[in-house]
Design an enzyme around this catalytic site. Structure first.
Site, PDB file in Angstrom:
ATOM      1  CD  GLU B  67      -2.866  -0.317   2.604  1.00 11.12           C
ATOM      2  OE1 GLU B  67      -2.845   0.801   3.136  1.00 11.12           O
ATOM      3  OE2 GLU B  67      -3.379  -1.318   3.122  1.00 11.12           O
ATOM      4  CG  ASP B  78      -3.409   8.308   8.438  1.00 10.03           C
ATOM      5  OD1 ASP B  78      -3.268   7.080   8.606  1.00 10.03           O
ATOM      6  OD2 ASP B  78      -3.746   8.830   7.359  1.00 10.03           O
TER       7      ASP B  78
END
Lengths: 397, 295
Positions: B67, B78
Site C-alpha cells: 500500500e 491517521d
C-alpha cells in the site's frame, strides 16, 4: 423548517458524509436521536427552558442609533448574541447538543475551538451537566486566545493543544475527529459550526435558527417591516445561517455573508473561500474550500481565529451557487477599524469575528437610506480579543 | 498523464475482479495456506526515488501487497506517525500525479500488487475519471479511500470498476450487521477490517474481538478480509494472521523510514521478512513446496 438537506445530508451537491467507517454508526445514531428529539415536545420544552433561564434568551435587537447617524445611511440594528451567557451565539448549539449527549447517555463530550468561544460554550454546558470535557485547540489559537483557554480550564475542561499543520481551527477539528474515532462509544463530539458530516450542518443550523426566529419578530416590531439586509460574518457559518434561515423565504430580504479577507485577497493570506476557493471535501463535508492544484488544503490567515478556516458550511455553498446569499470579505484592518468604531459610537466591543460583519456595514450602509434597515448579527463580544488588539496596536497591558 | 506513452507490460487480469492481481495473490496464498502480508509506506517519504527502492526491497522480502499512502494535508484517520510522514512527503513535493507516474516506473520492475491509500479530496481534484484511468494504466491495482464510505462512492465506484481498479472499502468494530453485509459485498480485492475504534498507529487491545468480527464479516462475502491498525510487530502478526486472510502493517514500517539512515532499505527488508515469516503457520513455513516463488 427548510426541506434541505435531504436524507443523505445533501444540500444540493454539497454536504454528505465523508468520514471513516468507524464514525458512520455514530452519525447514524446521532441523526436518529436528533430527529426524534426535534419532534419531542419534552425536548423542545427542556431546550427552551435552558435557553431562557440559563443562556438569557431572547437576546435584544438593538437600534444602533449613533452608528446609524455616524454612517448616515441605513438604519442599523444589532442582534445582540454577544449578550448570551458565555458571550457568543455558540451556546445556542452547545446547549442543544449537550441535551442530546445526555439522551445518548454519553458521559464525555469533546469539541474543537478556534477563537475559543465554542470551547467555552462546551466547557460551560459540560460543567453544568457534570460531563467530562476535552477541547482541542490549535496552539497558534491558544496563544492569541489565551483568555478563553484559561476560562475553559477554570470550568474544569481539559484543553489539549494541537501542534499540527497551521495549528489553528482546521487542525483542532482533525484532532477532535481522531479522538471521536477512538472514543466513539463513550463520547459525543459537539461540533461547533455548520460543518462536518451529516447531521452536523443541519443540526447546528436548527439549534442556531433561534437567532433569526427572534430577530424576525423583533425587527418587525422595531422597524415596522422586514429588514432590507441581513449581515453576518462567516467562518464555518453558524451564526450567519442561524440568522438567515428564518428569512430565506422572504425574497425581498437580501443577505450578505462576510468572510475573512485577512491581509487582502491578493496577498493570498486570507480565508475567503468563495472568493478564491473551489469545491472539495474536507473533514466530512463537500463544500467550497481553499486548496491547491493537488487538493492539498491551503493555509489560511485571519486576525480572527473564528474565521480562520479553509472550508465553509455546505449550506452556504448551496445558497452561494443559487445566488440567495451574497458573500464578500473584509480585511483584518477593516475589521479592527470597525471594532474601534462600534466601541466608540455604541459602547459595544464586538468579537473580531463579528467586527467583520460590522466592517461590511460601514462600507455599504452609507449607500442606503434611513428607511432601509440593515440587521447585523453581533455574534459575540470582544473581551477575548482585547489582548490581541492591544498587541496589534503595540500596547502592553 | 502517463508520460511518453510508454507501453506498459500488459497487466494480467484487468477484466474482472476475480482475476485482478490482488485477487490472484490472495488465491495463490490460500492455496499455499499462507496469509497475506500487506505493507504500507507513505509515498514520497522522504522522496519518490527512495519509495521505489523501499517497495522493491519489501516485495523481495515477502510483502504480498504494498500500500502506498498518498500524502494529504489533513489526514483525519491517521495518527502522528503517518501524519508526519505525510508532512515529509508533501515537503518533498510529492503529488498524486507523481505517485501515479512512480507506479508506472515501478511496474517495469515488480509485479507485486500495489494499492494507493488516499483521502478523497486528492482524487476529486485530480478528477475521478482521469485518476481511475491513469492509475489503472500505470499499474495500480487497488485504491483505499479512508474518508469515502460506500454511500459517497457512487461516482468513484463505477469508474474504478470500469478501469479494473479494486475499490477496497473498510469495516470497523462499530459497523452494524447491516453495514457489514452491504460494505462487504461492495468491497473489491479485499475487505479492510479496522481492528479497533481508533487511528493508525494506536495500540490494539481487544484481539478476541477481531476474531469474532472477522468471522461475522465472512458470513456476507467471499472476498478476503485483511486486518489493519495496531499491528506493529511479528508477534502481533502471528496472533492476528490466523484470524483473517491478511494483515496490514503500516506505522511500524513508516517509523523505520522516519528514523532515517543508516540503511533504511535493509532494515525495511529484514523487518518485512520477519513479518512475512510470522504470517506462515510453523508447519507451512518448513514445507519446501510452500516457498514463495521468487518475484
Amino acid at each position: 423548517m427548510t426541506a434541505i438537506p435531504d436524507k443523505r445530508g445533501r444540500f444540493g451537491p454539497f454536504g454528505g458524509r465523508y468520514v471513516p467507517e468507524t464514525l458512520i454508526p455514530a452519525l447514524d445514531e446521532l441523526t436518529a436521536v436528533y430527529q426524534k428529539a426535534r419532534r419531542d415536545p419534552k425536548f423542545r420544552h427542556e431546550l427552551d427552558y435552558y435557553l431562557r433561564e440559563y443562556v438569557g434568551r431572547p437576546t435584544p435587537l438593538y437600534y444602533a442609533e449613533r452608528l446609524t447617524k455616524k454612517l448616515g445611511g441605513a438604519t442599523i440594528y444589532l442582534k445582540r448574541e454577544d449578550l448570551c451567557h458565555t458571550g457568543a451565539h455558540k451556546i445556542n448549539n452547545t446547549m442543544g447538543q449537550v441535551l442530546l449527549a445526555r439522551r445518548m447517555k454519553k458521559p464525555r463530550v469533546i469539541a474543537e475551538t478556534g477563537a475559543g468561544q465554542h470551547g467555552v460554550a462546551v466547557a460551560t454546558v459540560a460543567a453544568m451537566f457534570g460531563l467530562q470535557c476535552e477541547v482541542y485547540m490549535g496552539t497558534e489559537d491558544m496563544e492569541r486566545q489565551a483568555l478563553n483557554v484559561f476560562r475553559m480550564r477554570l470550568l474544569g475542561t481539559t484543553v489539549t493543544g494541537v501542534n499540527a499543520g497551521s495549528r489553528t481551527l482546521k487542525d483542532a477539528i482533525s484532532e477532535a475527529m481522531r479522538d471521536w474515532t477512538t472514543n466513539v462509544r463513550t463520547t459525543h463530539y459537539i461540533l461547533g459550526s455548520v460543518l462536518g458530516a451529516h447531521p452536523y450542518p443541519m443540526m447546528v443550523r436548527d439549534f442556531q435558527a433561534v437567532i433569526g426566529r427572534e430577530a424576525r419578530k423583533q425587527i418587525v416590531r422595531a422597524h415596522g417591516k422586514l429588514p432590507d439586509y441581513l449581515v453576518a460574518c462567516v467562518g464555518g457559518g453558524s451564526n450567519a445561517i442561524g440568522l438567515f434561515t428564518a428569512f430565506l423565504k422572504d425574497r425581498r430580504v437580501k443577505m450578505v455573508g462576510v468572510e475573512a479577507g485577512g491581509l487582502g485577497l491578493s496577498s493570498g493570506k486570507h480565508a475567503a473561500r468563495f472568493a478564491s476557493g473551489s469545491v472539495g471535501v474536507l473533514q466530512g463535508t463537500m463544500t467550497y474550500l481553499l486548496q491547491d492544484g493537488d487538493g492539498q488544503i491551503q493555509l489560511t490567515h485571519s486576525v480572527s481565529a473564528g474565521l480562520d478556516y479553509a472550508a465553509v458550511g455546505p449550506e452556504h455553498a448551496l445558497y452561494q451557487e443559487r445566488g440567495r446569499i451574497a458573500y464578500t470579505s473584509v480585511t483584518d484592518d477593516e475589521a479592527i477599524a470597525a471594532f474601534d468604531l462600534l466601541a466608540q459610537t455604541e459602547g459595544i466591543m464586538p468579537a473580531l469575528e463579528s467586527a467583520h460583519a460590522v466592517a461590511h456595514v460601514v462600507k455599504f450602509a452609507p449607500t442606503l437610506t434611513r428607511s432601509q434597515a440593515v440587521l447585523v448579527n453581533l455574534s459575540g463580544r470582544g473581551d477575548k480579543d482585547v489582548h490581541q488588539i492591544a498587541r496589534m496596536k503595540g500596547v502592553t497591558i | 498523464m502517463v508520460q511518453g506513452g510508454t507501453s506498459l507490460p500488459p497487466a494480467p487480469g484487468r477484466i474482472s475482479a476475480q482475476t485482478s492481481r490482488i485477487a490472484s495473490t490472495f488465491h495463490r496464498l490460500a492455496e499455499q495456506r499462507q496469509k497475506a502480508l500487506i505493507a504500507y509506506i507513505m509515498a514520497g517519504d522522504p522522496s519518490l526515488d527512495e519509495t521505489e527502492t523501499y517497495v522493491l526491497r519489501m516485495a523481495e522480502a515477502g510483502a504480498d501487497i504494498i500500500e502506498l499512502g498518498v500524502p494529504f494535508s489533513d489526514p483525519i484517520a491517521d495518527g502522528p506517525v503517518i501524519q508526519q510522514a505525510a508532512d515529509r512527503a508533501l515537503r518533498s513535493g510529492t503529488t498524486l500525479r507523481k505517485i501515479v507516474a512512480a507506479v508506472h516506473s515501478l511496474r517495469t520492475k515488480t509485479q507485486v500488487p500495489l494499492v494507493l491509500m488516499t483521502y478523497y479530496n486528492t482524487i476529486l481534484k485530480y478528477g475521478e475519471a482521469a485518476f481511475c484511468r491513469d492509475a489503472a494504466e500505470s499499474g495500480v491495482d487497488g485504491i483505499i479511500v479512508p474518508d469515502l464510505p460506500p454511500e459517497e462512492a457512487t461516482t468513484l465506484q463505477p469508474l474504478a470498476r470500469r478501469s479494473g481498479l479494486d475499490l477496497i472499502f473498510l469495516l470497523a468494530p462499530t459497523s452494524t450487521a447491516r453495514r457489514q453485509a452491504s460494505v462487504a459485498r461492495l468491497s473489491n480485492g479485499f475487505i479492510y477490517y479496522v481492528s479497533m475504534t481508533g487511528i493508525t498507529g494506536a495500540m490494539l487491545k481487544d484481539r478476541a474481538d477481531v476474531a469474532s468480527k472477522v468471522k461475522e464479516i465472512r458470513r456476507y462475502a467471499k472476498t478476503p478480509v485483511a486486518v489493519g491498525f495496531g499491528i506493529a510487530t511479528a508477534d502481533d502478526v502471528r496472533e492476528i494472521a490466523p484470524m483473517a486472510d491478511g494483515v496490514i502493517v503500516g506505522s511500524a514500517l513508516v517509523k523505520i523510514i522516519a528514523e532515517g539512515s543508516p540503511s533504511v532499505a535493509d532494515r525495511l527488508g529484514s523487518f518485512t521478512r520477519s513479518l512475512k515469516a510470522a504470517t506462515m503457520r510453523p508447519d507451512a513455513e518448513l514445507s519446501p513446496t510452500n516457498k514463495r516463488p521468487t518475484p
